[in-house]
Scaffold this motif. Structure first.
Motif, PDB file in Angstrom:
ATOM      1  N   ASN A  36       0.818  -1.213   0.000  1.00  0.00           N
ATOM      2  CA  ASN A  36       0.000   0.000   0.000  1.00  0.00           C
ATOM      3  C   ASN A  36       0.856   1.270   0.000  1.00  0.00           C
ATOM      4  OD1 ASN A  36      -2.303  -1.533   0.015  1.00  0.00           O
ATOM      5  ND2 ASN A  36      -2.646  -1.353   2.212  1.00  0.00           N
ATOM      6  N   LEU A  37       1.931   1.282   0.787  1.00  0.00           N
ATOM      7  CA  LEU A  37       2.787   2.470   0.828  1.00  0.00           C
ATOM      8  C   LEU A  37       3.517   2.684  -0.498  1.00  0.00           C
ATOM      9  CD1 LEU A  37       4.237   2.306   4.450  1.00  0.00           C
ATOM     10  CD2 LEU A  37       2.736   4.061   3.502  1.00  0.00           C
ATOM     11  N   CYS A  38       3.867   1.603  -1.172  1.00  0.00           N
ATOM     12  CA  CYS A  38       4.482   1.725  -2.503  1.00  0.00           C
ATOM     13  C   CYS A  38       3.507   2.394  -3.467  1.00  0.00           C
ATOM     14  CB  CYS A  38       4.874   0.356  -3.053  1.00  0.00           C
ATOM     15  SG  CYS A  38       6.160  -0.494  -2.140  1.00  0.00           S
ATOM     16  N   LEU A  39       2.259   1.964  -3.413  1.00  0.00           N
ATOM     17  CA  LEU A  39       1.248   2.540  -4.294  1.00  0.00           C
ATOM     18  C   LEU A  39       0.985   4.004  -3.959  1.00  0.00           C
ATOM     19  CD1 LEU A  39      -1.227  -0.476  -4.442  1.00  0.00           C
ATOM     20  CD2 LEU A  39       0.402   0.253  -6.207  1.00  0.00           C
ATOM     21  N   ILE A  40       0.981   4.328  -2.671  1.00  0.00           N
ATOM     22  CA  ILE A  40       0.773   5.716  -2.254  1.00  0.00           C
ATOM     23  C   ILE A  40       1.898   6.608  -2.768  1.00  0.00           C
ATOM     24  CG2 ILE A  40       0.774   7.225  -0.218  1.00  0.00           C
ATOM     25  CD1 ILE A  40      -0.819   4.965   1.210  1.00  0.00           C
ATOM     26  N   GLN A  41       3.124   6.081  -2.819  1.00  0.00           N
ATOM     27  CA  GLN A  41       4.259   6.871  -3.290  1.00  0.00           C
ATOM     28  C   GLN A  41       4.177   7.186  -4.782  1.00  0.00           C
ATOM     29  OE1 GLN A  41       8.230   5.789  -1.440  1.00  0.00           O
ATOM     30  NE2 GLN A  41       6.915   4.151  -0.656  1.00  0.00           N
ATOM     31  N   ARG A  42       3.325   6.499  -5.508  1.00  0.00           N
ATOM     32  CA  ARG A  42       3.150   6.806  -6.927  1.00  0.00           C
ATOM     33  C   ARG A  42       2.264   8.036  -7.139  1.00  0.00           C
ATOM     34  NH1 ARG A  42       2.230   0.713  -9.392  1.00  0.00           N
ATOM     35  NH2 ARG A  42       4.147  -0.150  -8.531  1.00  0.00           N
ATOM     36  N   VAL A  43       1.425   8.332  -6.182  1.00  0.00           N
ATOM     37  CA  VAL A  43       0.464   9.439  -6.326  1.00  0.00           C
ATOM     38  C   VAL A  43       1.163  10.792  -6.515  1.00  0.00           C
ATOM     39  CG1 VAL A  43      -1.423  10.681  -5.187  1.00  0.00           C
ATOM     40  CG2 VAL A  43      -1.360   8.176  -5.138  1.00  0.00           C
ATOM     41  N   PRO A  44       2.145  11.162  -5.683  1.00  0.00           N
ATOM     42  CA  PRO A  44       2.793  12.456  -5.908  1.00  0.00           C
ATOM     43  C   PRO A  44       3.513  12.556  -7.264  1.00  0.00           C
ATOM     44  CG  PRO A  44       3.198  11.726  -3.678  1.00  0.00           C
ATOM     45  CD  PRO A  44       2.561  10.575  -4.404  1.00  0.00           C
ATOM     46  N   PHE A  45       4.062  11.447  -7.752  1.00  0.00           N
ATOM     47  CA  PHE A  45       4.679  11.469  -9.080  1.00  0.00           C
ATOM     48  C   PHE A  45       3.625  11.744 -10.149  1.00  0.00           C
ATOM     49  CE2 PHE A  45       8.111   8.892  -7.075  1.00  0.00           C
ATOM     50  CZ  PHE A  45       9.167   9.712  -7.414  1.00  0.00           C
ATOM     51  N   THR A  46       2.465  11.096  -9.999  1.00  0.00           N
ATOM     52  CA  THR A  46       1.377  11.313 -10.949  1.00  0.00           C
ATOM     53  C   THR A  46       0.874  12.750 -10.868  1.00  0.00           C
ATOM     54  OG1 THR A  46       0.757   8.991 -10.695  1.00  0.00           O
ATOM     55  CG2 THR A  46      -0.876  10.446 -11.698  1.00  0.00           C
ATOM     56  N   LEU A  47       0.709  13.253  -9.657  1.00  0.00           N
ATOM     57  CA  LEU A  47       0.256  14.632  -9.459  1.00  0.00           C
ATOM     58  C   LEU A  47       1.255  15.620 -10.049  1.00  0.00           C
ATOM     59  CD1 LEU A  47      -1.682  16.705  -8.181  1.00  0.00           C
ATOM     60  CD2 LEU A  47      -0.349  16.491  -6.076  1.00  0.00           C
ATOM     61  N   ALA A  48       2.538  15.427  -9.766  1.00  0.00           N
ATOM     62  CA  ALA A  48       3.567  16.332 -10.283  1.00  0.00           C
ATOM     63  C   ALA A  48       3.621  16.297 -11.807  1.00  0.00           C
ATOM     64  CB  ALA A  48       4.932  15.976  -9.691  1.00  0.00           C
ATOM     65  N   ALA A  49       3.501  15.105 -12.381  1.00  0.00           N
ATOM     66  CA  ALA A  49       3.495  14.990 -13.845  1.00  0.00           C
ATOM     67  C   ALA A  49       2.281  15.702 -14.430  1.00  0.00           C
ATOM     68  CB  ALA A  49       3.504  13.521 -14.265  1.00  0.00           C
ATOM     69  N   GLY A  50       1.134  15.532 -13.811  1.00  0.00           N
ATOM     70  CA  GLY A  50      -0.078  16.196 -14.285  1.00  0.00           C
ATOM     71  C   GLY A  50       0.021  17.708 -14.188  1.00  0.00           C
ATOM     72  N   LEU A  51       0.542  18.200 -13.075  1.00  0.00           N
ATOM     73  CA  LEU A  51       0.711  19.650 -12.912  1.00  0.00           C
ATOM     74  C   LEU A  51       1.710  20.205 -13.924  1.00  0.00           C
ATOM     75  CD1 LEU A  51       0.701  19.857  -9.014  1.00  0.00           C
ATOM     76  CD2 LEU A  51      -1.091  20.661 -10.564  1.00  0.00           C
ATOM     77  N   ALA A  52       2.786  19.463 -14.164  1.00  0.00           N
ATOM     78  CA  ALA A  52       3.776  19.899 -15.162  1.00  0.00           C
ATOM     79  C   ALA A  52       3.151  19.925 -16.544  1.00  0.00           C
ATOM     80  CB  ALA A  52       4.987  18.969 -15.133  1.00  0.00           C
ATOM     81  N   ALA A  53       2.346  18.924 -16.857  1.00  0.00           N
ATOM     82  CA  ALA A  53       1.686  18.874 -18.170  1.00  0.00           C
ATOM     83  C   ALA A  53       0.722  20.047 -18.336  1.00  0.00           C
ATOM     84  CB  ALA A  53       0.960  17.548 -18.348  1.00  0.00           C
ATOM     85  N   VAL A  54      -0.048  20.350 -17.303  1.00  0.00           N
ATOM     86  CA  VAL A  54      -0.985  21.483 -17.374  1.00  0.00           C
ATOM     87  C   VAL A  54      -0.223  22.791 -17.538  1.00  0.00           C
ATOM     88  CG1 VAL A  54      -2.683  22.822 -16.046  1.00  0.00           C
ATOM     89  CG2 VAL A  54      -2.841  20.334 -16.123  1.00  0.00           C
ATOM     90  N   SER A  55       0.919  22.906 -16.872  1.00  0.00           N
ATOM     91  CA  SER A  55       1.696  24.147 -16.982  1.00  0.00           C
ATOM     92  C   SER A  55       2.269  24.346 -18.387  1.00  0.00           C
ATOM     93  CB  SER A  55       2.821  24.180 -15.947  1.00  0.00           C
ATOM     94  OG  SER A  55       3.864  23.314 -16.320  1.00  0.00           O
ATOM     95  N   LEU A  56       2.341  23.272 -19.164  1.00  0.00           N
ATOM     96  CA  LEU A  56       2.841  23.387 -20.536  1.00  0.00           C
ATOM     97  C   LEU A  56       1.762  23.848 -21.518  1.00  0.00           C
ATOM     98  CD1 LEU A  56       5.059  20.186 -20.682  1.00  0.00           C
ATOM     99  CD2 LEU A  56       5.839  22.561 -20.678  1.00  0.00           C
ATOM    100  N   THR A  57       0.518  23.862 -21.075  1.00  0.00           N
ATOM    101  CA  THR A  57      -0.554  24.327 -21.952  1.00  0.00           C
ATOM    102  C   THR A  57      -0.584  25.850 -21.959  1.00  0.00           C
ATOM    103  OG1 THR A  57      -2.242  24.371 -20.220  1.00  0.00           O
ATOM    104  CG2 THR A  57      -1.912  22.270 -21.387  1.00  0.00           C
ATOM    105  N   SER A  58      -1.404  26.410 -22.828  1.00  0.00           N
ATOM    106  CA  SER A  58      -1.508  27.864 -22.905  1.00  0.00           C
ATOM    107  C   SER A  58      -2.513  28.416 -21.902  1.00  0.00           C
ATOM    108  CB  SER A  58      -1.925  28.273 -24.323  1.00  0.00           C
ATOM    109  OG  SER A  58      -3.179  27.697 -24.631  1.00  0.00           O
ATOM    110  N   TRP A  67       3.178  28.648 -10.098  1.00  0.00           N
ATOM    111  CA  TRP A  67       2.505  28.039  -8.962  1.00  0.00           C
ATOM    112  C   TRP A  67       2.279  26.546  -9.175  1.00  0.00           C
ATOM    113  CZ3 TRP A  67       2.242  29.330  -4.163  1.00  0.00           C
ATOM    114  CH2 TRP A  67       2.393  30.660  -3.802  1.00  0.00           C
ATOM    115  N   LEU A  68       1.925  26.168 -10.390  1.00  0.00           N
ATOM    116  CA  LEU A  68       1.743  24.738 -10.678  1.00  0.00           C
ATOM    117  C   LEU A  68       3.041  23.972 -10.447  1.00  0.00           C
ATOM    118  CD1 LEU A  68      -0.451  24.956 -13.911  1.00  0.00           C
ATOM    119  CD2 LEU A  68      -1.168  24.098 -11.667  1.00  0.00           C
ATOM    120  N   ILE A  69       4.153  24.534 -10.892  1.00  0.00           N
ATOM    121  CA  ILE A  69       5.452  23.880 -10.700  1.00  0.00           C
ATOM    122  C   ILE A  69       5.831  23.860  -9.223  1.00  0.00           C
ATOM    123  CG2 ILE A  69       7.916  24.013 -11.276  1.00  0.00           C
ATOM    124  CD1 ILE A  69       6.069  23.043 -13.557  1.00  0.00           C
ATOM    125  N   LEU A  70       5.534  24.941  -8.506  1.00  0.00           N
ATOM    126  CA  LEU A  70       5.824  24.967  -7.070  1.00  0.00           C
ATOM    127  C   LEU A  70       5.022  23.900  -6.319  1.00  0.00           C
ATOM    128  CD1 LEU A  70       6.015  28.815  -6.441  1.00  0.00           C
ATOM    129  CD2 LEU A  70       7.897  27.174  -6.224  1.00  0.00           C
TER     130      LEU A  70
END
Length: 160
Positions: A36-58, A67-70
């Motif tokens: 369960n803790l291994c799976l939980i550790q994937r969530v911040p990576f997914t969140l960070a990737a999603g925020l980075a992807a959104v920040s690349l849009t216009s 702020w998204l990157i922060l």
């Protein structure tokens, strides 16, 4: 070379996706079952990737992108803490409330029979892999915390 918010977002997206792919390869390619803790550790990576992807849009403004990157950097820094907590569970420094270790003694016979019909779950205090005592959770502590700190630092002092 100028460090721009766009460059930070691209690097962060690539690194987070690679970390998630590595976790999936370990799970499905090498049969290392995550707890369960291994799976939980994937969530911040997914969140960070999603925020980075959104920040690349216009869509977001320059300040919004920063702020998204922060927030992505903060999520990764928090993930370093989650990984440290996981290492503590693996080393038996403390017991995890997230994992089911040790509950079998409190089960009734019917509960035990039901548990026996389910596939075995990976235990958080038993690492699926280690190299000279260094587990994947232990590797994730400096990786996530370092990536989070670098992201926060670069996002704070970047050029638009």
């Amino acid at each position: 070379m100028k460090i721009t918010t766009r460059l930070i977002a691209i690097l962060l997206l690539v690194i987070c996706v690679q970390a998630l792919v590595l976790a999936l390869v370990a799970q499905y390619g090498f049969g290392l079952r995550p707890c369960n803790l291994c799976l939980i550790q994937r969530v911040p990576f997914t969140l960070a990737a999603g925020l980075a992807a959104v920040s690349l849009t216009s869509w977001p403004s320059a300040t919004g992108r920063q702020w998204l990157i922060l927030v992505a950097g903060a999520a990764l820094l928090i993930n370093g803490g989650i990984a440290f907590y996981h290492v503590g569970v693996e080393q038996h420094w403390w017991v995890s409330a997230v994992c089911k270790g040790g509950e079998m003694a409190r089960l009734s016979v019917s509960d035990l029979m039901a548990e026996m019909t389910r596939p075995a779950e990976a235990q958080c205090d038993t690492p699926a892999w280690s190299f000279h005592g260094i587990t994947m959770a232990a590797l994730n502590v400096p990786f996530s915390a370092g990536l989070g700190l670098v992201t926060l630092f670069l996002a704070r002092f970047r050029e638009n």
